[in-house]
Write an enzyme that holds these catalytic residues in place. Structure first.
Site, PDB file in Angstrom:
ATOM      1  N   LYS A  77       0.840  -1.206   0.000  1.00  0.00           N
ATOM      2  CA  LYS A  77       0.000   0.000   0.000  1.00  0.00           C
ATOM      3  C   LYS A  77       0.873   1.254   0.000  1.00  0.00           C
ATOM      4  O   LYS A  77       0.567   2.231  -0.685  1.00  0.00           O
ATOM      5  CB  LYS A  77      -0.943  -0.022   1.217  1.00  0.00           C
ATOM      6  CG  LYS A  77      -2.072  -1.025   1.044  1.00  0.00           C
ATOM      7  CD  LYS A  77      -2.775  -1.408   2.337  1.00  0.00           C
ATOM      8  CE  LYS A  77      -3.800  -2.510   2.014  1.00  0.00           C
ATOM      9  NZ  LYS A  77      -4.459  -3.087   3.186  1.00  0.00           N
ATOM     10  N   GLN A 128      -5.269  -2.188   9.171  1.00  0.00           N
ATOM     11  CA  GLN A 128      -5.041  -3.489   8.541  1.00  0.00           C
ATOM     12  C   GLN A 128      -5.640  -4.598   9.406  1.00  0.00           C
ATOM     13  O   GLN A 128      -5.418  -4.635  10.617  1.00  0.00           O
ATOM     14  CB  GLN A 128      -3.523  -3.701   8.333  1.00  0.00           C
ATOM     15  CG  GLN A 128      -3.164  -4.949   7.565  1.00  0.00           C
ATOM     16  CD  GLN A 128      -3.673  -4.946   6.128  1.00  0.00           C
ATOM     17  OE1 GLN A 128      -3.752  -3.920   5.476  1.00  0.00           O
ATOM     18  NE2 GLN A 128      -4.045  -6.115   5.640  1.00  0.00           N
ATOM     19  N   ASP A 169     -11.557   1.774   3.194  1.00  0.00           N
ATOM     20  CA  ASP A 169     -11.823   0.340   3.010  1.00  0.00           C
ATOM     21  C   ASP A 169     -13.286   0.065   2.640  1.00  0.00           C
ATOM     22  O   ASP A 169     -13.617  -1.024   2.179  1.00  0.00           O
ATOM     23  CB  ASP A 169     -11.542  -0.403   4.325  1.00  0.00           C
ATOM     24  CG  ASP A 169     -10.201  -1.104   4.350  1.00  0.00           C
ATOM     25  OD1 ASP A 169      -9.750  -1.538   3.278  1.00  0.00           O
ATOM     26  OD2 ASP A 169      -9.628  -1.239   5.447  1.00  0.00           O
TER      27      ASP A 169
END
Ligand code: GUN
Length: 285
Positions: free
Chosen positions: A53, A97, A120
């Site tokens: 990322k 995460q 997300d």
């Protein structure tokens, strides 16, 4: 022989387009988008995703901050970090995460992220808006899968789609996106009776179950399109492999995504897109 759907190539070209767009932002808006990624613990899979990322952010010109915390961090401290980032006007996207250590309630953490900064698409407000077909941030992997199918010119409307897996991250949202494209969607899972009989009906098979080479050739119809979301280690060769036995299914499928180089790069690419979208919504308010 099937068409290999190259996610790496598509992600690269989309990232180049985004980079050209982001290059105009400093002049237009005074700064570039800023994504903050929080990594708790040292899980090797998570470390590798977070590194990917950061690398993609750099390619696109997005500012990336990775906050690394010990696995022993308390839920309270993590929620405090999120509250600070929510209040920080220089932060456009926040990603925690997953998975988180067991003593932390992931649902509580996800809900604590401001829905406007939830790159997300996991926040309850974004999930609700997805199912209500209202504007929202879409989860990255499902969004990437739809882009791959469209790029490969796969017709979705009217097709029988079977999704194996019912997670909040992939199985459920990709099912809804495929339904929005007018597919007839079946969601199969670990308790599905006679799974092979169900999957053999699929014109498009999406596999997100997290088990190496779980889908074998007998489970796939001749000419099916196969999308493999899995990222696993082959227990024998220790190499990266998907949820699908690629070598056995590739000759039978009309199109298939490889692992690596299929869905994975598209997930990260869509995260960049979501970060830009969150930034632009803020700037254009
Ligand atoms: N872990 C595995 N996939 C994902 C994802 O898409 N987002 C986050 N935050 N964690 C993950």
């Amino acid at each position: 022989m099937s068409y290999i759907i190259n996610g790496k190539e598509l992600a690269l070209s989309l990232k180049q387009e985004m980079a050209a767009n982001v290059a105009t932002f400093t002049e237009k808006y005074g700064r570039v988008p800023h994504l903050v990624v929080i990594l708790v613990g040292e899980d090797p899979g998570s470390v590798s995703y977070v590194t990917g990322k950061a690398k993609a952010s750099e390619e696109v010109g997005i500012k990336n901050t990775t906050i690394r915390k010990e696995a022993t961090i308390s839920e309270e401290e993590l929620l405090g970090i999120i509250a600070d980032l929510n209040a920080d006007d220089s932060v456009d996207g926040i990603l925690v995460q997953l998975p988180l250590p067991k003593h932390i309630d992931s649902d509580k953490v996800i809900a604590a992220i401001s829905a406007e900064k939830d790159v997300d698409g996991f926040h309850p407000m974004n999930v609700a808006n997805l199912w209500l077909k209202q504007p929202c941030t879409l989860p990255c992997t499902p969004k990437g899968i739809i882009k791959l199918l469209k790029r490969a010119n796969v017709e979705i409307a009217g097709k029988d789609v079977v999704v194996i897996g019912r997670s909040n991250i992939v199985g459920l949202p990709v099912s809804k996106l495929l339904l929005n494209e007018n597919a007839t969607v079946t969601i199969a899972h670990s308790r599905t009776k006679d799974l092979a009989e169900v999957t053999r009906r699929a014109d498009i098979l999406v596999v997100a179950i997290g088990r190496p080479k779980f889908v074998t050739a007998d489970m796939v119809k001749e000419g099916a399109v196969v999308i493999d979301v899995g990222v696993n280690r082959d227990p024998e060769t220790k190499k990266l492999c998907g949820d699908v036995d690629f070598a056995a299914i590739e000759p039978k499928a009309s199109a298939i995504t490889p692992v690596p180089g299929g869905v994975g790069p598209m997930t990260i690419c869509c995260l960049m897109e979501n970060t830009i979208e969150c930034f632009l919504r803020k700037m254009e308010k």
